[in-house]
Scaffold this motif. Structure first.
Motif: not given
Length: 247
Positions: A12, A15, A19
């Motif tokens: 996470e 990620k 992003e």
């Protein structure tokens, strides 16, 4: 299970980092595109301003060239008009001089003719008076002789007849001599008048030749001036080319 949770947290976090990196890269690309668009708009505006300045400068140069050409044409027209007015004035003066000279010659000829006629009339009157006096004297002498020689009438008649014949011959001779002298005088006067007329005609002809020569010279000068003016107005001349080309 804990390892799985940790891997999920790590995935996470990774990620989220990706992003964030993608969002930062996208913003950087958008900022670069906006900056490029702004630069292109500024360049287009500057080019438009430069083109307007160039067009204005070219327009001003063309207006200057047109004004210079118009002034040159106006100067040439004014010079031509001035030359034509000067030529017309000179012709008028020459015509006036010729008319004055001709009038003077005619007046001199009329005066000479009148003087000749007056002299001839005076001479004729003198001859008539002399003739009348001679006739009167002859008549008086004949009358006196007639009174003195009444006793010798026959002889006197013969003598008077002889004297009358002699007087007639003398009068005839005097008349012939007078007519001969008159004819000689008339011939001399006619010859003098003829020579004077020829001299006047020669002077008038010389004057007219001089006037024609001056007019021909003025015409040549006028044509030369006209050709020069036409050459100045011609677009093939260096001056006209210089006026037409922008500086």
């Amino acid at each position: 299970k804990k390892k799985q949770e940790d891997d999920a947290k790590i995935a996470e976090g990774k990620k989220q980092e990706e992003e964030k990196a993608a969002a930062a890269k996208k913003k950087q690309e958008e900022d670069a595109a906006a900056k490029k668009k702004q630069e292109e708009e500024a360049a287009a505006k500057k080019k438009q301003e430069d083109d307007a300045k160039i067009a204005e400068g070219k327009k001003q140069e063309e207006e200057k060239a047109a004004a210079a050409k118009k002034k040159q044409e106006e100067d040439a027209a004014a010079k031509k008009k001035q030359e034509e007015e000067a030529a017309a004035k000179k012709k008028q003066e020459d015509d006036a001089k010729a008319a004055t000279a001709k009038k003077k010659q005619e007046e001199e000829a009329a005066a000479a003719k009148k003087k000749q006629e007056d002299e001839a009339a005076a001479k004729k009157k003198q001859e008539d008076e002399a003739k009348a006096a001679a006739v009167k004297k002859q008549e008086e002498e004949a009358e006196a002789k007639k009174r003195q020689a009444s006793e010798l009438e026959a002889k006197k008649k013969q003598e008077e007849e002889a004297k009358k014949n002699e007087a007639a011959e003398r009068a005839s001779k005097m008349r012939e001599d007078r007519e001969r002298r008159q004819k000689e005088e008339n011939d001399r006067n006619q010859e003098r008048l003829r020579k004077e007329k020829e001299e006047r005609e020669r002077k008038v002809k010389e004057f007219e030749e001089q006037v024609k020569k001056r007019k021909a010279e003025e015409e040549l000068q006028k044509n030369a001036a006209t050709n020069a003016a036409a050459a100045n107005k011609s677009p093939t001349t260096p001056a006209a080319s210089a006026n037409k080309s922008p500086t």
